[in-house]
Write a protein that holds these residues in place. Structure first.
Motif, mmCIF file in Angstrom:
data_model
loop_
_atom_site.group_PDB
_atom_site.id
_atom_site.type_symbol
_atom_site.label_atom_id
_atom_site.label_comp_id
_atom_site.label_asym_id
_atom_site.label_seq_id
_atom_site.Cartn_x
_atom_site.Cartn_y
_atom_site.Cartn_z
ATOM 1 N N ARG A 174 0.851 -1.186 0.000
ATOM 2 C CA ARG A 174 0.000 0.000 0.000
ATOM 3 C C ARG A 174 0.888 1.238 0.000
ATOM 4 N NH1 ARG A 174 -5.552 -1.203 -0.167
ATOM 5 N NH2 ARG A 174 -5.657 0.989 0.271
ATOM 6 N N PHE A 175 0.288 2.372 -0.302
ATOM 7 C CA PHE A 175 1.013 3.634 -0.224
ATOM 8 C C PHE A 175 0.513 4.411 0.983
ATOM 9 C CE2 PHE A 175 2.193 2.544 -4.462
ATOM 10 C CZ PHE A 175 3.451 3.097 -4.613
ATOM 11 N N GLU A 176 1.448 4.867 1.772
ATOM 12 C CA GLU A 176 1.144 5.664 2.956
ATOM 13 C C GLU A 176 2.107 6.844 2.966
ATOM 14 O OE1 GLU A 176 0.681 5.062 7.777
ATOM 15 O OE2 GLU A 176 1.373 3.412 6.549
ATOM 16 N N ALA A 177 1.566 8.048 3.060
ATOM 17 C CA ALA A 177 2.377 9.276 3.006
ATOM 18 C C ALA A 177 3.248 9.273 1.748
ATOM 19 C CB ALA A 177 3.237 9.413 4.265
ATOM 20 N N ASP A 178 2.650 8.856 0.625
ATOM 21 C CA ASP A 178 3.308 8.815 -0.687
ATOM 22 C C ASP A 178 4.499 7.877 -0.753
ATOM 23 O OD1 ASP A 178 1.495 10.606 -1.797
ATOM 24 O OD2 ASP A 178 2.635 12.331 -1.048
ATOM 25 N N LEU A 179 4.598 6.941 0.180
ATOM 26 C CA LEU A 179 5.681 5.957 0.172
ATOM 27 C C LEU A 179 5.089 4.555 0.180
ATOM 28 C CD1 LEU A 179 8.018 7.583 2.844
ATOM 29 C CD2 LEU A 179 8.360 7.555 0.365
ATOM 30 N N PRO A 180 5.750 3.622 -0.543
ATOM 31 C CA PRO A 180 5.238 2.248 -0.539
ATOM 32 C C PRO A 180 5.461 1.586 0.821
ATOM 33 C CG PRO A 180 7.294 2.353 -1.747
ATOM 34 C CD PRO A 180 6.931 3.763 -1.376
ATOM 35 N N ARG A 181 4.476 0.820 1.245
ATOM 36 C CA ARG A 181 4.576 0.120 2.526
ATOM 37 C C ARG A 181 4.165 -1.330 2.306
ATOM 38 N NH1 ARG A 181 3.086 1.617 8.346
ATOM 39 N NH2 ARG A 181 2.729 -0.420 9.246
ATOM 40 N N ASN A 182 5.025 -2.260 2.707
ATOM 41 C CA ASN A 182 4.680 -3.672 2.642
ATOM 42 C C ASN A 182 3.758 -4.014 3.802
ATOM 43 O OD1 ASN A 182 6.225 -4.313 0.350
ATOM 44 N ND2 ASN A 182 8.073 -4.430 1.590
ATOM 45 N N VAL A 183 2.683 -4.725 3.480
ATOM 46 C CA VAL A 183 1.684 -5.092 4.480
ATOM 47 C C VAL A 183 1.700 -6.610 4.625
ATOM 48 C CG1 VAL A 183 -0.766 -5.071 5.059
ATOM 49 C CG2 VAL A 183 0.244 -3.136 3.833
ATOM 50 N N TYR A 184 1.702 -7.065 5.871
ATOM 51 C CA TYR A 184 1.693 -8.498 6.153
ATOM 52 C C TYR A 184 0.833 -8.752 7.379
ATOM 53 C CZ TYR A 184 3.210 -13.118 7.567
ATOM 54 O OH TYR A 184 3.228 -14.435 7.927
ATOM 55 N N CYS A 185 0.011 -9.767 7.301
ATOM 56 C CA CYS A 185 -0.702 -10.211 8.506
ATOM 57 C C CYS A 185 -1.014 -11.685 8.398
ATOM 58 C CB CYS A 185 -1.955 -9.386 8.776
ATOM 59 S SG CYS A 185 -3.327 -9.676 7.669
ATOM 60 N N LEU A 186 -1.129 -12.291 9.548
ATOM 61 C CA LEU A 186 -1.491 -13.688 9.697
ATOM 62 C C LEU A 186 -2.680 -13.688 10.645
ATOM 63 C CD1 LEU A 186 -0.207 -16.359 8.698
ATOM 64 C CD2 LEU A 186 1.002 -16.468 10.864
ATOM 65 N N ILE A 187 -3.834 -14.172 10.175
ATOM 66 C CA ILE A 187 -5.043 -14.090 10.982
ATOM 67 C C ILE A 187 -5.810 -15.405 10.919
ATOM 68 C CG2 ILE A 187 -6.443 -13.088 9.125
ATOM 69 C CD1 ILE A 187 -7.812 -11.355 11.343
ATOM 70 N N GLN A 188 -6.442 -15.733 12.025
ATOM 71 C CA GLN A 188 -7.283 -16.918 12.067
ATOM 72 C C GLN A 188 -8.659 -16.569 11.519
ATOM 73 O OE1 GLN A 188 -8.698 -18.814 15.858
ATOM 74 N NE2 GLN A 188 -7.225 -20.361 15.179
ATOM 75 N N VAL A 189 -9.170 -17.444 10.651
ATOM 76 C CA VAL A 189 -10.486 -17.267 10.036
ATOM 77 C C VAL A 189 -11.363 -18.432 10.477
ATOM 78 C CG1 VAL A 189 -11.762 -17.102 7.865
ATOM 79 C CG2 VAL A 189 -9.453 -16.138 8.036
ATOM 80 N N ILE A 190 -12.571 -18.133 10.933
ATOM 81 C CA ILE A 190 -13.490 -19.160 11.402
ATOM 82 C C ILE A 190 -14.721 -19.184 10.506
ATOM 83 C CG2 ILE A 190 -14.915 -19.953 13.323
ATOM 84 C CD1 ILE A 190 -12.924 -18.514 15.176
ATOM 85 N N LEU A 191 -15.014 -20.364 9.963
ATOM 86 C CA LEU A 191 -16.216 -20.582 9.155
ATOM 87 C C LEU A 191 -17.092 -21.538 9.949
ATOM 88 C CD1 LEU A 191 -13.513 -20.787 7.120
ATOM 89 C CD2 LEU A 191 -15.321 -20.754 5.465
ATOM 90 N N SER A 192 -18.325 -21.174 10.176
ATOM 91 C CA SER A 192 -19.204 -21.987 11.017
ATOM 92 C C SER A 192 -20.518 -22.291 10.327
ATOM 93 C CB SER A 192 -19.493 -21.262 12.332
ATOM 94 O OG SER A 192 -18.315 -21.025 13.048
ATOM 95 N N GLY A 193 -21.038 -23.485 10.589
ATOM 96 C CA GLY A 193 -22.357 -23.854 10.106
ATOM 97 C C GLY A 193 -22.330 -24.618 8.804
ATOM 98 N N GLY A 194 -23.486 -25.123 8.441
ATOM 99 C CA GLY A 194 -23.632 -25.964 7.260
ATOM 100 C C GLY A 194 -23.357 -25.280 5.940
ATOM 101 N N ARG A 195 -23.498 -23.967 5.886
ATOM 102 C CA ARG A 195 -23.311 -23.266 4.613
ATOM 103 C C ARG A 195 -21.877 -23.323 4.110
ATOM 104 N NH1 ARG A 195 -20.933 -18.512 5.693
ATOM 105 N NH2 ARG A 195 -21.087 -17.742 7.804
#
Length: 100
Positions: free
Chosen positions: A36-57
């Protein structure tokens, strides 16, 4: 109040289980990388997140949600307390799309 997030990335881990009340759950670890660009400078973005899917759908797609698969997840954030007492943000998925 708004709480809506769309995040894409690669599944690093996936597991499925059924709660004592009989609800099917799939838990993913999603790795996101972008720039992404922040204050006109490129910024590398990284995240590791847990995702939960629930139910029959989500049962119909659960077998395709394996490590290495690219997905886009849409849902909401919530605080979850682990067995060790540590709090973490998790993404509760309302929609998951496989990306090619």
């Amino acid at each position: 109040m708004n709480n809506h997030l769309v995040l894409s990335g690669e599944i690093k881990r996936s597991r499925q289980f059924e709660s004592p009340s009989g609800i099917a759950h799939t838990v993913l670890t999603l790795e996101h990388r972008s720039q992404r660009f922040e204050a006109d400078l490129p910024r590398n973005v990284y995240c590791l997140i847990q995702v939960i899917l629930s139910g029959g759908r989500v049962n119909h797609a659960a077998d395709k949600l394996k490590a290495g698969v690219q997905v886009e997840v849409e849902g909401y954030l919530s605080l979850q307390q682990g067995r060790n007492g540590q709090n973490r943000l998790v993404l509760h998925a309302e929609n998951v799309e496989l990306k090619t």
